[in-house]
Design an enzyme around this catalytic site. Structure first.
Site, PDB file in Angstrom:
ATOM      1  N   HIS A 154       0.757  -1.196  -0.121  1.00 15.74           N
ATOM      2  CA  HIS A 154       0.086   0.013   0.045  1.00 15.74           C
ATOM      3  C   HIS A 154       0.997   1.183   0.058  1.00 15.74           C
ATOM      4  O   HIS A 154       0.210   2.435  -0.283  1.00 15.74           O
ATOM      5  CB  HIS A 154      -0.992  -0.128   1.263  1.00 15.74           C
ATOM      6  N   ASP A 362       4.143   9.320  -1.105  1.00 10.68           N
ATOM      7  CA  ASP A 362       3.022   8.489  -0.857  1.00 10.68           C
ATOM      8  C   ASP A 362       2.625   7.329  -1.627  1.00 10.68           C
ATOM      9  O   ASP A 362       2.831   7.537  -2.768  1.00 10.68           O
ATOM     10  CB  ASP A 362       1.683   9.272  -0.535  1.00 10.68           C
TER      11      ASP A 362
END
Length: 511
Positions: A154, A362
Site C-alpha cells: 500500500h 505517498d
C-alpha cells in the site's frame, strides 16, 4: 469464486466500516466470497495463545492472534515503522535500525503464517497486505502451503539505492517473491521493486512486469487504490446539514479555508506545509483575516521517537505563526491532532477553498481523491497536490508542487486562492472525470481476479512480457504553465446539468 483469505497486520475492529476507505472494500469483498480475515487482534499479552480465535465480525469470519508487548515494540514500532516505513518513503535520516528488531519482525511473520496454516482450505486465495508482512509469503511456502498467494504493497517502494540501505529489506524482497502476484500503487513502484529484486535478490526479469526466481515466475501488477467517489459525494452532501459543518461555516464567516488532513507522520510534508503558510502570511498582508489554515494531523505511532519529534516541531511552527500574526478574533493556523469522523472531514473538505495534500512521498493518498469528490461542482475548491504522491499520476489537473520546497507550495497557495471560478470548475471537472466511476471494491475485485487467473496471466507473461496485468496509462500531464489539459467530455460524463455528480455503475481501474 474461491474463498478469499485476507492477511493483514490488524483485523478491523467492530464498526470500522463507518470510517470508510479500504477496510470497507475488503469487508465487502470478503462478504461476496465468504472469506476469512486473519491478523493481530490489537491486544497485547505476555502469554499469547498460539491458536487463533475465530469470531464473526461485520458479517465475516475473523481469525485473530495476540502479540506480546515485546513483539509489538520490536516488530511493529521497531522494524516495520522504524526502518521499513521511512526507507520506503525515502526518509533514511529517520531510520532507526536494531538487528534484534528485524529478528522479531521475521519471527512474528512466521507466527502469523503458522497460525494461519491450520485455517486454510486447499483452494483458498491468500492475499497478504502491506509492509508489516513482507516475510509471510516465504513463511507459508516453508510450511508447504501451495495455495495461490498475492501480496499488495500500500506504500511506495524505493529505488534500489535506497532499498540497499537496509540488508533486512533486501532479504524481505526475496521473501515476498514467494508470492504469485505482487501488486503496487504505481508503475514506478513496480519498476523500483523489479530493479531491486534483479540486483539484490537473485531474480531475473521477464518482460516489463515479470520476475523469475529459480523455477518460479512472479507477476507484478499495478493496481491504483480508489475510492467510491459518488458515495463520498453523497456522504458530503448529508454532512453539510450537521452541526460540525454549520459551526465551521459560522466561525469562518467570509474567510477562505485552507485545509490539510493527514496522519501525524514524517512522510506527510507537514513541516514544509506549515512553513509555506507562514511565508504566505509574511508576503501577503492583504490576506490577513481573510484566510485561515486548518491542519488536521491525527496522532499515530506515538511510541516511535520520530513521530514525537515531529509533533513538537509542528507545535513550535504553529505557535510561532499565531504569535506573529493572530488577532483577538482571528487565528490564522489551527493545528488539530485529534482524529475526526469521516462525515466531519467530508464537510470540512466541501467548505475548503484550498486542499493542501503535499506528502513528501505517498503510496496513493486517498485524501486527495476524497477532496475532489467532496467539492461543490458549481463552486469547487482547488487541490494542491504533491508530485510525489501516487495519486499525482491520475490527478494531473491539480496544482502539482514539489513538497520539499515551501516557496513552491506558497506560490501554489497564492494561485489557488486567487484562481478564477471558470478555471476552478474546469480543473474540478477534469479531476472528477478521473475518479467518478471508480470504487475501492472494484479495486479489490481486480486484484483477486488477477490472482485467481494465474495460469492465463503466466501464459501472457511468457508471450508478451507484460506480467499479465495491463498497466494503466497515465492521464495527460498539465502543461508547463500548470493549466489542465483539456480532454473531450462525451455525453453522460457523470455530471448532471447543474454540475452535480450523478449516480452510475462503477468500473474497475486496474493496474
Amino acid at each position: 469464486m474461491k474463498r478469499l483469505v485476507i492477511v493483514s497486520n490488524r483485523v478491523p475492529a467492530a464498526g470500522t466500516p463507518q470510517a470508510g476507505g479500504l477496510v470497507v472494500a475488503l469487508v465487502g469483498l470478503l462478504r461476496r466470497h465468504k472469506g476469512l480475515w486473519f491478523g493481530w487482534s490489537d491486544a497485547l499479552t505476555d502469554h499469547p495463545d498460539p491458536e487463533p480465535r475465530v469470531v464473526d465480525r461485520q458479517g465475516i469470519s475473523c481469525a485473530m492472534i495476540d502479540l506480546t508487548p515485546d513483539e509489538h515494540r520490536k516488530y511493529y514500532l521497531g522494524f516495520a515503522n522504524g526502518v521499513l516505513w521511512p526507507l520506503m518513503h525515502i526518509l533514511p535520516g529517520v531510520v532507526s535500525f536494531h538487528r534484534n528488531e528485524l529478528e522479531t519482525y521475521r519471527a512474528v511473520n512466521v507466527r502469523f503464517a503458522t497460525a494461519l496454516k491450520g485455517l486454510l482450505k486447499k483452494d483458498d486465495l491468500i492475499w497478504v497486505q502491506d509492509y508489516q508482512l513482507l516475510a509471510v509469503p516465504a513463511a507459508l511456502r516453508d510450511l508447504k502451503v501451495g495455495n495461490l498467494i498475492g501480496f499488495f504493497l500500500h506504500i511506495p517502494f524505493p529505488p534500489p539505492v535506497v532499498a540497499a540501505i537496509s540488508e533486512g529489506l533486501l532479504g524481505l524482497v526475496r521473501d515476498v517473491l514467494a508470492a504469485d502476484l505482487i501488486g503496487f500503487q504505481t508503475a514506478t513502484d513496480a519498476e523500483h521493486f523489479a530493479q531491486t529484486a534483479a540486483r539484490y535478490a537473485g531474480a531475473r526479469r521477464v518482460g516489463k512486469l515479470g520476475l523469475r526466481l529459480g523455477d518460479r515466475t512472479v507477476r507484478l501488477g499495478v493496481f491504483p487504490v480508489e475510492i467510491d467517489a459518488r458515495e463520498f459525494a453523497r456522504v458530503t452532501e448529508a454532512a453539510m446539514e450537521r452541526r460540525p459543518a454549520q459551526d465551521l461555516a459560522h466561525n469562518m464567516r467570509d474567510r477562505a479555508l485552507v485545509l490539510g488532513v493527514d496522519r501525524l507522520d514524517p512522510s506527510k510534508g507537514l513541516v514544509e506545509r506549515l512553513t509555506a503558510f507562514r511565508q504566505f502570511l509574511a508576503a501577503e498582508p492583504k490576506w490577513h483575516r481573510r484566510v485561515s489554515f486548518l491542519q488536521i494531523a491525527a496522532r499515530s505511532r506515538e511510541g516511535v521517537q520520530a513521530y514525537r519529534s515531529l509533533l513538537r516541531d509542528l507545535e513550535k511552527i504553529a505557535g510561532a505563526t499565531n504569535g506573529a500574526y493572530a488577532e483577538p478574533d482571528w487565528t490564522p493556523l489551527k493545528l488539530v491532532t485529534q482524529s475526526s469522523t469521516r462525515n466531519t472531514v467530508a464537510s470540512y473538505m466541501r467548505h475548503a477553498r484550498v486542499g493542501l495534500v503535499t506528502p513528501l512521498r505517498d503510496g496513493m493518498n486517498l485524501v486527495a481523491k476524497e477532496f475532489v469528490a467532496a467539492q461543490d461542482p458549481d463552486d469547487p475548491g482547488v487541490l494542491v497536490l504533491s508530485r510525489f504522491a501516487g495519486a499525482a499520476t491520475q490527478l494531473d489537473a491539480a496544482l502539482q508542487v514539489n513538497p520539499y520546497d515551501p516557496d513552491q507550495i506558497e506560490e501554489a497557495l497564492r494561485r489557488a486562492l486567487t484562481m478564477p471560478l471558470a478555471e476552478r470548475r474546469e480543473r474540478w471537472r477534469d479531476l472528477w472525470d478521473v475518479i467518478k466511476d471508480t470504487s475501492a471494491l472494484a479495486w479489490g475485485e481486480a486484484f483477486a481476479d488477477a490472482l485467481a487467473n494465474r495460469k492465463m496471466a503466466r501464459t501472457k507473461t511468457e508471450r508478451d512480457g507484460t506480467g499479465g496485468i495491463p498497466t494503466k496509462k497515465a492521464a495527460p500531464r498539465a502543461s508547463a504553465r500548470g493549466t489542465a489539459s483539456k480532454r473531450a467530455r462525451p455525453a453522460g460524463n457523470g455530471v448532471a446539468g447543474d454540475g452535480r455528480p450523478t449516480t452510475g455503475g462503477a468500473r474497475a481501474t486496474t493496474g
